[in-house]
Design an enzyme around this catalytic site. Structure first.
Site, short mmCIF file in Angstrom:
data_model
loop_
_atom_site.label_atom_id
_atom_site.label_comp_id
_atom_site.label_asym_id
_atom_site.label_seq_id
_atom_site.Cartn_x
_atom_site.Cartn_y
_atom_site.Cartn_z
N GLY A 12 45.55 41.26 32.14
CA GLY A 12 44.98 42.52 31.66
C GLY A 12 45.04 43.62 32.72
O GLY A 12 45.18 43.36 33.92
N ARG A 16 39.18 50.07 33.44
CA ARG A 16 37.90 50.64 33.85
C ARG A 16 37.60 50.48 35.35
O ARG A 16 36.65 51.07 35.85
CB ARG A 16 36.77 50.01 33.03
CG ARG A 16 36.71 50.58 31.62
CD ARG A 16 35.33 50.42 31.05
NE ARG A 16 35.13 49.11 30.45
CZ ARG A 16 33.96 48.49 30.41
NH1 ARG A 16 32.88 49.03 30.96
NH2 ARG A 16 33.85 47.31 29.83
N LYS A 23 42.94 44.11 38.81
CA LYS A 23 41.50 43.81 38.78
C LYS A 23 41.15 42.50 39.46
O LYS A 23 40.19 42.43 40.24
CB LYS A 23 41.03 43.80 37.32
CG LYS A 23 39.58 43.42 37.18
CD LYS A 23 39.02 43.72 35.81
CE LYS A 23 39.57 42.83 34.73
NZ LYS A 23 38.88 43.07 33.44
N TYR A 386 43.38 44.60 82.51
CA TYR A 386 44.63 45.11 81.94
C TYR A 386 45.24 46.11 82.88
O TYR A 386 44.59 47.09 83.27
CB TYR A 386 44.29 45.77 80.59
CG TYR A 386 45.47 46.23 79.78
CD1 TYR A 386 46.55 45.38 79.53
CD2 TYR A 386 45.49 47.51 79.23
CE1 TYR A 386 47.62 45.81 78.77
CE2 TYR A 386 46.56 47.95 78.46
CZ TYR A 386 47.62 47.09 78.23
OH TYR A 386 48.67 47.51 77.47
C1 UD1 Z 1 37.70 37.66 24.46
C2 UD1 Z 1 37.51 36.75 23.25
C3 UD1 Z 1 36.09 36.90 22.73
C4 UD1 Z 1 35.09 36.56 23.82
C5 UD1 Z 1 35.36 37.42 25.05
C6 UD1 Z 1 34.51 36.98 26.20
C7 UD1 Z 1 39.70 36.70 22.19
C8 UD1 Z 1 40.54 37.18 21.10
N1 UD1 Z 1 38.45 37.15 22.24
O1 UD1 Z 1 37.54 38.98 24.02
O2 UD1 Z 1 35.87 36.02 21.64
O3 UD1 Z 1 33.77 36.77 23.37
O4 UD1 Z 1 36.73 37.30 25.45
O5 UD1 Z 1 34.66 37.87 27.25
O6 UD1 Z 1 40.15 35.89 23.00
N2 UD1 Z 1 44.30 38.76 28.69
C9 UD1 Z 1 45.58 38.47 29.05
N3 UD1 Z 1 46.60 38.79 28.22
C10 UD1 Z 1 46.37 39.37 27.03
C11 UD1 Z 1 45.07 39.68 26.66
C12 UD1 Z 1 44.04 39.35 27.52
O7 UD1 Z 1 45.83 37.94 30.14
O8 UD1 Z 1 47.36 39.61 26.32
C13 UD1 Z 1 43.20 38.44 29.61
C14 UD1 Z 1 42.54 39.69 30.11
O9 UD1 Z 1 43.08 40.05 31.38
C15 UD1 Z 1 41.10 39.32 30.23
C16 UD1 Z 1 40.93 38.18 29.22
O10 UD1 Z 1 42.22 37.74 28.90
O11 UD1 Z 1 40.78 38.81 31.50
C17 UD1 Z 1 40.15 38.56 28.01
O12 UD1 Z 1 40.86 39.55 27.31
P1 UD1 Z 1 40.16 40.69 26.49
O13 UD1 Z 1 41.16 41.37 25.67
O14 UD1 Z 1 39.31 41.49 27.38
O15 UD1 Z 1 39.23 39.81 25.55
P2 UD1 Z 1 37.90 40.27 24.90
O16 UD1 Z 1 38.15 41.40 24.02
O17 UD1 Z 1 36.87 40.42 25.94
#
Ligand code: UD1
Ligand code: CA
Length: 455
Positions: A12, A16, A23, A386
Protein backbone atom coordinates in the site's frame (compact mmCIF):
# COMPACT_ATOMS: atom_id res chain seq x y z
CA UNK A 1 2.27 -30.01 8.79
CA UNK A 2 5.09 -28.20 10.56
CA UNK A 3 6.22 -25.67 7.99
CA UNK A 4 5.03 -22.11 8.32
CA UNK A 5 5.06 -19.49 5.59
CA UNK A 6 4.35 -15.95 6.65
CA UNK A 7 3.06 -13.54 4.04
CA UNK A 8 3.36 -9.88 4.96
CA UNK A 9 1.38 -7.38 2.92
CA UNK A 10 3.23 -4.12 2.40
CA UNK A 11 2.29 -2.85 -1.02
CA UNK A 12 0.00 0.00 0.00
CA UNK A 13 0.97 3.61 -0.57
CA UNK A 14 0.37 4.99 2.89
CA UNK A 15 -0.89 8.28 1.46
CA UNK A 16 -1.76 9.70 4.86
CA UNK A 17 1.86 9.51 6.04
CA UNK A 18 2.62 12.25 3.49
CA UNK A 19 6.07 10.86 2.99
CA UNK A 20 8.53 9.88 0.30
CA UNK A 21 9.45 6.89 2.45
CA UNK A 22 7.30 3.75 2.12
CA UNK A 23 5.03 3.56 5.14
CA UNK A 24 6.42 0.26 6.40
CA UNK A 25 9.90 1.80 6.66
CA UNK A 26 8.76 4.46 9.10
CA UNK A 27 10.20 3.64 12.48
CA UNK A 28 8.67 2.59 15.74
CA UNK A 29 11.14 2.39 18.62
CA UNK A 30 13.91 3.10 16.13
CA UNK A 31 13.06 0.12 13.93
CA UNK A 32 11.03 0.02 10.70
CA UNK A 33 7.43 -1.11 11.15
CA UNK A 34 8.09 -3.99 8.77
CA UNK A 35 11.03 -5.16 10.87
CA UNK A 36 8.77 -5.47 13.90
CA UNK A 37 6.52 -7.80 11.93
CA UNK A 38 9.50 -9.74 10.58
CA UNK A 39 10.84 -10.16 14.11
CA UNK A 40 7.50 -11.52 15.31
CA UNK A 41 7.54 -13.90 12.33
CA UNK A 42 11.06 -15.01 13.28
CA UNK A 43 9.74 -16.25 16.60
CA UNK A 44 8.06 -19.08 14.68
CA UNK A 45 10.70 -21.76 14.20
CA UNK A 46 11.59 -22.34 10.56
CA UNK A 47 9.11 -19.81 9.23
CA UNK A 48 9.71 -18.45 5.73
CA UNK A 49 8.85 -14.81 5.23
CA UNK A 50 7.39 -13.48 2.02
CA UNK A 51 6.83 -9.75 1.79
CA UNK A 52 4.50 -8.33 -0.85
CA UNK A 53 5.71 -4.89 -1.91
CA UNK A 54 4.36 -2.31 -4.33
CA UNK A 55 4.85 1.37 -3.55
CA UNK A 56 8.50 1.98 -2.71
CA UNK A 57 9.47 -1.61 -3.41
CA UNK A 58 12.98 -0.53 -4.53
CA UNK A 59 13.69 1.13 -1.20
CA UNK A 60 12.28 -1.84 0.69
CA UNK A 61 14.42 -4.20 -1.40
CA UNK A 62 17.54 -2.14 -0.61
CA UNK A 63 16.74 -1.95 3.08
CA UNK A 64 16.33 -5.71 3.37
CA UNK A 65 18.89 -6.85 0.80
CA UNK A 66 20.69 -9.10 3.25
CA UNK A 67 17.67 -10.27 5.23
CA UNK A 68 16.39 -13.79 4.76
CA UNK A 69 13.09 -12.81 3.21
CA UNK A 70 11.49 -13.25 -0.16
CA UNK A 71 10.14 -10.13 -1.77
CA UNK A 72 7.40 -10.32 -4.36
CA UNK A 73 6.09 -7.35 -6.20
CA UNK A 74 2.45 -6.44 -6.57
CA UNK A 75 2.71 -3.92 -9.36
CA UNK A 76 -0.86 -2.69 -9.02
CA UNK A 77 -2.72 -2.70 -5.72
CA UNK A 78 -5.89 -4.51 -6.68
CA UNK A 79 -6.82 -5.55 -3.18
CA UNK A 80 -5.65 -7.72 -0.29
CA UNK A 81 -6.76 -10.94 -2.03
CA UNK A 82 -4.78 -10.00 -5.11
CA UNK A 83 -1.78 -9.15 -2.93
CA UNK A 84 -1.77 -12.62 -1.38
CA UNK A 85 -2.11 -14.23 -4.85
CA UNK A 86 1.15 -12.52 -5.79
CA UNK A 87 2.87 -14.54 -3.04
CA UNK A 88 1.21 -17.84 -3.92
CA UNK A 89 4.07 -19.03 -6.12
CA UNK A 90 6.49 -18.73 -3.18
CA UNK A 91 4.50 -20.82 -0.70
CA UNK A 92 5.51 -24.33 0.25
CA UNK A 93 2.90 -26.95 -0.56
CA UNK A 94 2.89 -28.45 2.93
CA UNK A 95 2.87 -25.18 4.83
CA UNK A 96 0.48 -23.37 7.08
CA UNK A 97 0.29 -19.79 5.89
CA UNK A 98 -0.17 -16.75 8.11
CA UNK A 99 -1.11 -13.44 6.54
CA UNK A 100 0.20 -10.38 8.36
CA UNK A 101 0.55 -6.68 7.56
CA UNK A 102 3.70 -4.59 7.33
CA UNK A 103 1.96 -1.64 8.94
CA UNK A 104 0.64 -3.57 11.96
CA UNK A 105 3.83 -3.75 14.02
CA UNK A 106 2.87 -4.97 17.48
CA UNK A 107 1.49 -8.40 16.64
CA UNK A 108 2.93 -10.86 19.17
CA UNK A 109 4.52 -14.29 18.80
CA UNK A 110 1.95 -15.65 21.27
CA UNK A 111 -0.93 -14.67 19.00
CA UNK A 112 0.80 -16.15 15.97
CA UNK A 113 1.28 -19.41 17.88
CA UNK A 114 -2.38 -19.49 18.83
CA UNK A 115 -3.37 -18.94 15.21
CA UNK A 116 -1.08 -21.73 14.01
CA UNK A 117 -2.37 -24.14 16.64
CA UNK A 118 -5.90 -24.11 15.20
CA UNK A 119 -5.01 -24.35 11.50
CA UNK A 120 -5.46 -27.76 9.91
CA UNK A 121 -6.72 -29.29 6.67
CA UNK A 122 -10.33 -28.64 7.67
CA UNK A 123 -10.06 -25.41 9.56
CA UNK A 124 -8.81 -21.90 8.95
CA UNK A 125 -7.90 -19.31 11.57
CA UNK A 126 -9.14 -15.74 11.72
CA UNK A 127 -8.01 -13.09 14.18
CA UNK A 128 -11.00 -11.02 15.23
CA UNK A 129 -11.65 -8.43 17.90
CA UNK A 130 -14.59 -6.62 19.48
CA UNK A 131 -14.16 -2.86 19.40
CA UNK A 132 -16.43 -0.02 20.55
CA UNK A 133 -16.23 1.77 17.20
CA UNK A 134 -16.02 -0.70 14.32
CA UNK A 135 -16.23 2.00 11.64
CA UNK A 136 -14.06 1.20 8.63
CA UNK A 137 -13.41 -2.42 9.50
CA UNK A 138 -14.75 -5.57 7.89
CA UNK A 139 -17.55 -6.95 10.10
CA UNK A 140 -17.62 -10.56 11.23
CA UNK A 141 -20.96 -12.10 10.30
CA UNK A 142 -21.91 -15.13 12.42
CA UNK A 143 -24.87 -17.48 12.04
CA UNK A 144 -27.40 -18.53 14.69
CA UNK A 145 -24.89 -21.09 16.00
CA UNK A 146 -22.23 -18.40 16.34
CA UNK A 147 -20.27 -19.88 13.44
CA UNK A 148 -18.43 -17.33 11.32
CA UNK A 149 -20.08 -17.11 7.89
CA UNK A 150 -18.47 -14.17 6.18
CA UNK A 151 -16.64 -10.89 6.49
CA UNK A 152 -18.48 -7.91 5.08
CA UNK A 153 -16.51 -4.76 4.34
CA UNK A 154 -17.80 -1.43 5.64
CA UNK A 155 -18.69 -0.22 2.12
CA UNK A 156 -20.62 -3.39 1.32
CA UNK A 157 -22.40 -3.80 4.66
CA UNK A 158 -26.13 -3.53 5.32
CA UNK A 159 -27.30 -1.22 8.13
CA UNK A 160 -27.74 -4.26 10.41
CA UNK A 161 -24.28 -5.55 9.59
CA UNK A 162 -22.82 -2.13 10.38
CA UNK A 163 -24.06 -2.63 13.94
CA UNK A 164 -21.75 -5.63 14.44
CA UNK A 165 -18.95 -4.85 16.89
CA UNK A 166 -16.74 -7.85 16.09
CA UNK A 167 -14.32 -6.93 13.31
CA UNK A 168 -11.69 -8.48 11.11
CA UNK A 169 -8.15 -7.61 12.15
CA UNK A 170 -6.96 -8.76 8.72
CA UNK A 171 -4.77 -11.51 10.15
CA UNK A 172 -5.68 -14.91 8.75
CA UNK A 173 -4.16 -18.36 8.61
CA UNK A 174 -4.78 -21.43 6.45
CA UNK A 175 -2.96 -24.11 4.52
CA UNK A 176 -1.25 -23.41 1.21
CA UNK A 177 -3.55 -25.93 -0.44
CA UNK A 178 -6.76 -24.20 0.60
CA UNK A 179 -5.34 -20.79 -0.24
CA UNK A 180 -4.38 -21.99 -3.71
CA UNK A 181 -7.86 -23.47 -4.23
CA UNK A 182 -9.80 -20.47 -3.04
CA UNK A 183 -7.86 -17.37 -4.11
CA UNK A 184 -8.79 -17.86 -7.80
CA UNK A 185 -12.45 -17.86 -6.78
CA UNK A 186 -12.29 -14.29 -5.49
CA UNK A 187 -13.63 -11.56 -7.78
CA UNK A 188 -13.74 -7.79 -7.55
CA UNK A 189 -17.47 -7.43 -7.76
CA UNK A 190 -17.88 -5.16 -4.74
CA UNK A 191 -18.18 -1.53 -3.70
CA UNK A 192 -14.42 -0.87 -3.90
CA UNK A 193 -13.79 -2.95 -7.05
CA UNK A 194 -11.02 -4.78 -5.15
CA UNK A 195 -10.10 -8.42 -4.78
CA UNK A 196 -10.92 -8.86 -1.10
CA UNK A 197 -8.93 -11.42 0.84
CA UNK A 198 -11.85 -11.43 3.24
CA UNK A 199 -14.01 -13.19 0.63
CA UNK A 200 -12.08 -16.35 1.53
CA UNK A 201 -14.19 -16.68 4.63
CA UNK A 202 -17.49 -17.05 2.78
CA UNK A 203 -15.81 -19.38 0.30
CA UNK A 204 -14.46 -21.53 3.13
CA UNK A 205 -17.89 -21.66 4.73
CA UNK A 206 -19.62 -22.57 1.48
CA UNK A 207 -17.09 -25.32 0.94
CA UNK A 208 -17.87 -26.78 4.36
CA UNK A 209 -14.74 -25.70 6.21
CA UNK A 210 -14.61 -24.45 9.75
CA UNK A 211 -13.42 -20.98 10.73
CA UNK A 212 -11.81 -20.74 14.14
CA UNK A 213 -11.65 -17.25 15.58
CA UNK A 214 -8.73 -16.22 17.75
CA UNK A 215 -8.50 -12.98 19.73
CA UNK A 216 -5.32 -11.01 20.37
CA UNK A 217 -4.34 -10.23 23.97
CA UNK A 218 -4.67 -6.51 23.36
CA UNK A 219 -6.07 -4.25 20.67
CA UNK A 220 -2.62 -2.70 20.18
CA UNK A 221 -1.44 -5.93 18.59
CA UNK A 222 -3.71 -5.35 15.63
CA UNK A 223 -3.53 -1.58 15.33
CA UNK A 224 -2.40 -0.48 11.90
CA UNK A 225 -0.47 2.70 11.18
CA UNK A 226 -1.92 5.09 8.64
CA UNK A 227 -0.65 8.46 9.84
CA UNK A 228 2.20 9.95 11.79
CA UNK A 229 -0.24 10.65 14.62
CA UNK A 230 -1.11 6.96 14.86
CA UNK A 231 2.57 6.10 14.70
CA UNK A 232 3.37 8.43 17.59
CA UNK A 233 0.49 7.02 19.63
CA UNK A 234 1.57 3.43 19.06
CA UNK A 235 5.15 4.39 19.90
CA UNK A 236 3.98 5.43 23.37
CA UNK A 237 2.03 2.19 23.73
CA UNK A 238 5.15 0.22 22.85
CA UNK A 239 7.34 2.26 25.19
CA UNK A 240 4.94 1.82 28.07
CA UNK A 241 5.04 -1.94 27.49
CA UNK A 242 8.85 -1.85 27.67
CA UNK A 243 8.76 0.32 30.80
CA UNK A 244 6.40 -2.12 32.49
CA UNK A 245 8.58 -5.11 31.62
CA UNK A 246 11.58 -3.31 33.06
CA UNK A 247 9.77 -2.43 36.27
CA UNK A 248 8.52 -5.99 36.58
CA UNK A 249 12.13 -7.17 36.41
CA UNK A 250 13.20 -4.98 39.33
CA UNK A 251 14.13 -1.54 37.98
CA UNK A 252 12.33 1.57 39.22
CA UNK A 253 11.38 4.25 36.75
CA UNK A 254 10.69 7.80 37.91
CA UNK A 255 8.05 8.03 35.20
CA UNK A 256 7.21 5.08 32.92
CA UNK A 257 5.76 7.58 30.45
CA UNK A 258 9.14 9.23 30.08
CA UNK A 259 11.26 6.20 29.28
CA UNK A 260 12.38 5.16 25.81
CA UNK A 261 14.00 2.02 24.54
CA UNK A 262 15.07 1.57 20.93
CA UNK A 263 16.66 -1.83 21.06
CA UNK A 264 17.12 -4.18 24.00
CA UNK A 265 17.84 -3.48 27.63
CA UNK A 266 18.90 -6.15 30.07
CA UNK A 267 18.96 -4.93 33.64
CA UNK A 268 19.61 -6.50 37.02
CA UNK A 269 17.71 -5.47 40.10
CA UNK A 270 17.27 -2.35 42.21
CA UNK A 271 18.23 0.07 39.50
CA UNK A 272 16.61 3.47 39.34
CA UNK A 273 16.14 5.41 36.15
CA UNK A 274 15.08 9.02 36.28
CA UNK A 275 13.00 10.78 33.65
CA UNK A 276 13.75 11.14 29.92
CA UNK A 277 16.40 8.51 29.53
CA UNK A 278 16.86 6.89 26.12
CA UNK A 279 18.44 3.47 25.63
CA UNK A 280 19.47 2.41 22.14
CA UNK A 281 20.90 -0.72 20.59
CA UNK A 282 21.92 -3.40 23.05
CA UNK A 283 22.38 -2.12 26.55
CA UNK A 284 23.18 -4.19 29.62
CA UNK A 285 23.09 -2.71 33.08
CA UNK A 286 23.97 -4.46 36.30
CA UNK A 287 22.23 -4.02 39.63
CA UNK A 288 21.96 -1.06 42.00
CA UNK A 289 22.67 1.34 39.19
CA UNK A 290 21.27 4.83 39.37
CA UNK A 291 20.73 6.80 36.20
CA UNK A 292 19.87 10.47 36.42
CA UNK A 293 17.56 12.43 34.14
CA UNK A 294 18.20 12.92 30.42
CA UNK A 295 20.80 10.25 29.89
CA UNK A 296 21.35 8.59 26.51
CA UNK A 297 22.95 5.16 26.58
CA UNK A 298 23.77 3.30 23.38
CA UNK A 299 25.20 -0.22 22.91
CA UNK A 300 26.97 -0.26 26.23
CA UNK A 301 27.53 -2.40 29.27
CA UNK A 302 27.22 -0.80 32.68
CA UNK A 303 28.42 -2.62 35.81
CA UNK A 304 26.90 -2.79 39.28
CA UNK A 305 26.31 0.18 41.57
CA UNK A 306 27.28 2.65 38.88
CA UNK A 307 26.02 6.18 39.28
CA UNK A 308 25.28 7.99 36.06
CA UNK A 309 24.34 11.57 36.73
CA UNK A 310 22.10 13.70 34.56
CA UNK A 311 22.70 14.48 30.89
CA UNK A 312 25.36 11.87 30.34
CA UNK A 313 25.82 10.22 26.94
CA UNK A 314 27.45 6.79 26.74
CA UNK A 315 28.04 4.99 23.44
CA UNK A 316 29.75 1.68 22.64
CA UNK A 317 31.42 1.67 26.03
CA UNK A 318 31.99 -0.52 29.04
CA UNK A 319 31.60 0.99 32.49
CA UNK A 320 32.98 -0.84 35.54
CA UNK A 321 31.34 -1.34 38.92
CA UNK A 322 30.84 1.67 41.16
CA UNK A 323 31.95 4.15 38.51
CA UNK A 324 30.50 7.65 38.85
CA UNK A 325 29.78 9.52 35.65
CA UNK A 326 28.53 12.97 34.82
CA UNK A 327 26.63 15.17 35.06
CA UNK A 328 27.27 16.07 31.41
CA UNK A 329 29.87 13.42 30.65
CA UNK A 330 30.28 12.14 27.12
CA UNK A 331 31.61 8.61 26.93
CA UNK A 332 32.33 7.86 23.30
CA UNK A 333 32.92 4.56 21.47
CA UNK A 334 35.76 2.37 22.63
CA UNK A 335 35.85 3.71 26.16
CA UNK A 336 36.40 1.18 28.94
CA UNK A 337 36.13 2.57 32.42
CA UNK A 338 37.41 0.37 35.22
CA UNK A 339 35.71 -0.04 38.56
CA UNK A 340 35.56 2.90 40.97
CA UNK A 341 36.43 5.35 38.21
CA UNK A 342 35.08 8.87 37.99
CA UNK A 343 34.37 10.83 34.86
CA UNK A 344 32.89 14.18 35.66
CA UNK A 345 31.26 17.11 33.97
CA UNK A 346 32.25 18.16 30.47
CA UNK A 347 34.65 15.31 30.06
CA UNK A 348 34.80 13.54 26.72
CA UNK A 349 36.46 10.17 26.38
CA UNK A 350 37.02 8.15 23.22
CA UNK A 351 38.92 4.86 22.83
CA UNK A 352 40.13 5.40 26.35
CA UNK A 353 40.94 2.56 28.69
CA UNK A 354 40.78 3.90 32.20
CA UNK A 355 42.14 1.72 35.02
CA UNK A 356 40.40 1.03 38.31
CA UNK A 357 40.08 3.99 40.63
CA UNK A 358 41.20 6.60 38.13
CA UNK A 359 39.52 9.98 37.93
CA UNK A 360 38.94 12.50 35.18
CA UNK A 361 36.72 14.90 36.98
CA UNK A 362 36.40 18.08 34.98
CA UNK A 363 36.53 19.55 31.49
CA UNK A 364 38.86 17.12 29.72
CA UNK A 365 39.31 15.29 26.46
CA UNK A 366 40.87 11.87 26.80
CA UNK A 367 41.09 10.02 23.50
CA UNK A 368 43.19 7.10 22.24
CA UNK A 369 44.56 6.74 25.74
CA UNK A 370 45.42 4.08 28.26
CA UNK A 371 45.35 5.12 31.86
CA UNK A 372 46.58 2.80 34.58
CA UNK A 373 45.03 2.53 38.02
CA UNK A 374 44.47 5.45 40.38
CA UNK A 375 45.48 8.07 37.88
CA UNK A 376 44.25 11.56 38.61
CA UNK A 377 43.64 13.69 35.56
CA UNK A 378 43.29 17.33 36.49
CA UNK A 379 40.72 19.74 35.15
CA UNK A 380 41.12 20.81 31.56
CA UNK A 381 43.63 18.13 30.58
CA UNK A 382 43.65 17.40 26.86
CA UNK A 383 45.20 14.46 25.07
CA UNK A 384 46.29 15.79 21.69
CA UNK A 385 45.77 12.54 19.85
CA UNK A 386 45.57 13.84 16.31
CA UNK A 387 48.37 15.44 14.33
CA UNK A 388 46.07 16.36 11.49
CA UNK A 389 46.74 13.11 9.67
CA UNK A 390 47.14 10.26 12.14
CA UNK A 391 45.89 9.37 15.59
CA UNK A 392 48.44 8.63 18.31
CA UNK A 393 48.24 7.09 21.71
CA UNK A 394 48.80 8.45 25.20
CA UNK A 395 49.78 5.97 27.89
CA UNK A 396 49.73 6.99 31.53
CA UNK A 397 51.07 4.67 34.25
CA UNK A 398 49.45 3.80 37.59
CA UNK A 399 49.24 6.43 40.31
CA UNK A 400 50.19 9.27 38.00
CA UNK A 401 49.03 12.80 38.62
CA UNK A 402 48.28 15.02 35.67
CA UNK A 403 48.08 18.66 36.74
CA UNK A 404 45.24 20.83 35.56
CA UNK A 405 45.27 22.29 32.10
CA UNK A 406 47.94 19.93 30.83
CA UNK A 407 48.37 19.32 27.13
CA UNK A 408 49.56 15.78 26.47
CA UNK A 409 50.87 15.52 22.92
CA UNK A 410 50.69 11.95 21.63
CA UNK A 411 52.44 9.66 21.05
CA UNK A 412 53.35 9.96 24.70
CA UNK A 413 54.12 7.68 27.58
CA UNK A 414 54.09 8.75 31.19
CA UNK A 415 55.59 6.18 33.57
CA UNK A 416 54.07 5.03 36.83
CA UNK A 417 53.73 7.74 39.45
CA UNK A 418 54.55 10.35 36.88
CA UNK A 419 53.71 13.86 37.98
CA UNK A 420 52.85 16.52 35.44
CA UNK A 421 52.91 20.07 36.68
CA UNK A 422 49.77 22.04 36.01
CA UNK A 423 49.71 23.93 32.75
CA UNK A 424 52.37 21.77 31.12
CA UNK A 425 52.66 20.92 27.49
CA UNK A 426 54.22 17.47 27.44
CA UNK A 427 55.48 15.83 24.26
CA UNK A 428 58.32 13.57 25.36
CA UNK A 429 58.36 10.49 27.52
CA UNK A 430 58.15 11.01 31.28
CA UNK A 431 60.00 8.26 33.15
CA UNK A 432 58.37 6.63 36.17
CA UNK A 433 58.34 8.78 39.27
CA UNK A 434 59.50 11.96 37.46
CA UNK A 435 58.03 15.38 37.70
CA UNK A 436 57.55 16.96 34.30
CA UNK A 437 57.19 20.70 34.01
CA UNK A 438 56.67 21.95 30.49
CA UNK A 439 55.64 25.56 30.66
CA UNK A 440 57.09 29.03 30.36
CA UNK A 441 58.92 30.07 33.48
CA UNK A 442 57.20 32.77 35.50
CA UNK A 443 58.91 36.13 35.77
CA UNK A 444 57.76 38.82 38.14
CA UNK A 445 58.47 42.41 37.11
CA UNK A 446 58.65 44.80 39.99
CA UNK A 447 57.76 48.44 39.64
CA UNK A 448 55.63 47.72 36.64
CA UNK A 449 53.17 50.49 35.75
CA UNK A 450 49.68 49.77 34.56
CA UNK A 451 48.72 51.42 31.29
CA UNK A 452 46.64 54.53 31.68
CA UNK A 453 43.72 55.67 29.56
CA UNK A 454 44.60 57.80 26.48
CA UNK A 455 43.34 61.37 26.76
C1 UD1 B 1 -8.71 -4.72 5.53
C2 UD1 B 1 -9.77 -5.81 5.54
C3 UD1 B 1 -10.80 -5.49 6.61
C4 UD1 B 1 -10.14 -5.36 7.97
C5 UD1 B 1 -9.03 -4.31 7.90
C6 UD1 B 1 -8.23 -4.30 9.17
C7 UD1 B 1 -9.91 -6.56 3.23
C8 UD1 B 1 -10.65 -6.53 1.98
N1 UD1 B 1 -10.39 -5.85 4.25
O1 UD1 B 1 -9.35 -3.53 5.15
O2 UD1 B 1 -11.76 -6.53 6.69
O3 UD1 B 1 -11.08 -4.98 8.95
O4 UD1 B 1 -8.13 -4.64 6.83
O5 UD1 B 1 -7.34 -3.25 9.12
O6 UD1 B 1 -8.88 -7.24 3.32
N2 UD1 B 1 -2.49 -4.11 0.68
C9 UD1 B 1 -1.63 -4.57 -0.28
N3 UD1 B 1 -2.05 -4.66 -1.57
C10 UD1 B 1 -3.30 -4.34 -1.92
C11 UD1 B 1 -4.18 -3.85 -0.95
C12 UD1 B 1 -3.74 -3.75 0.36
O7 UD1 B 1 -0.47 -4.88 0.00
O8 UD1 B 1 -3.61 -4.48 -3.11
C13 UD1 B 1 -2.01 -3.97 2.06
C14 UD1 B 1 -1.97 -2.53 2.47
O9 UD1 B 1 -0.66 -2.02 2.31
C15 UD1 B 1 -2.36 -2.56 3.91
C16 UD1 B 1 -3.19 -3.83 4.05
O10 UD1 B 1 -2.94 -4.59 2.90
O11 UD1 B 1 -1.25 -2.69 4.77
C17 UD1 B 1 -4.65 -3.57 4.24
O12 UD1 B 1 -5.15 -2.94 3.09
P1 UD1 B 1 -6.32 -1.89 3.14
O13 UD1 B 1 -6.79 -1.64 1.77
O14 UD1 B 1 -5.94 -0.75 3.97
O15 UD1 B 1 -7.42 -2.74 3.91
P2 UD1 B 1 -8.58 -2.17 4.76
O16 UD1 B 1 -9.44 -1.35 3.93
O17 UD1 B 1 -8.03 -1.58 5.99
CA1 CA C 1 -9.13 -0.42 1.51
Amino acid sequence: MTETDIVILAAGKGTRMRSALPKVLHKLAGKPLLSHVLDAADSIAGAEKIVVTGHGSDVIRKTYHDASITLVEQAEQLGTGHAVSCALGQLREQAKVLILYGDVPLITPATLERMLSVINDNQIALLTIEIPDPTGYGRIVRDADSQIQAIVEQQDASPEQLEIGEVNTGVMGLTTNLLADWLPQINNDNAQGEYYLTDLIAIARRSGYNIASIQPDSTHEVEGINSRQQLAALERVYQLQQAEKLMASGTSLADPARFDLRGTLHAGQDNTIDINCLFEGDVIIGSNVSIGPNCHIINSRIGDAVEIKSNTVIEDAIVGDRAVLGPFARIRPGTQLGSDTKVGNFVETKKAIVGNGSKINHLSYVGDAELGEKVNVGAGTITCNYDGVNKHKTIIGDDSFIGSNSTLIAPLEIGKQGFIAAGSTVNTQVPAGNLAIGRGKQRNITGWKRPTKNK
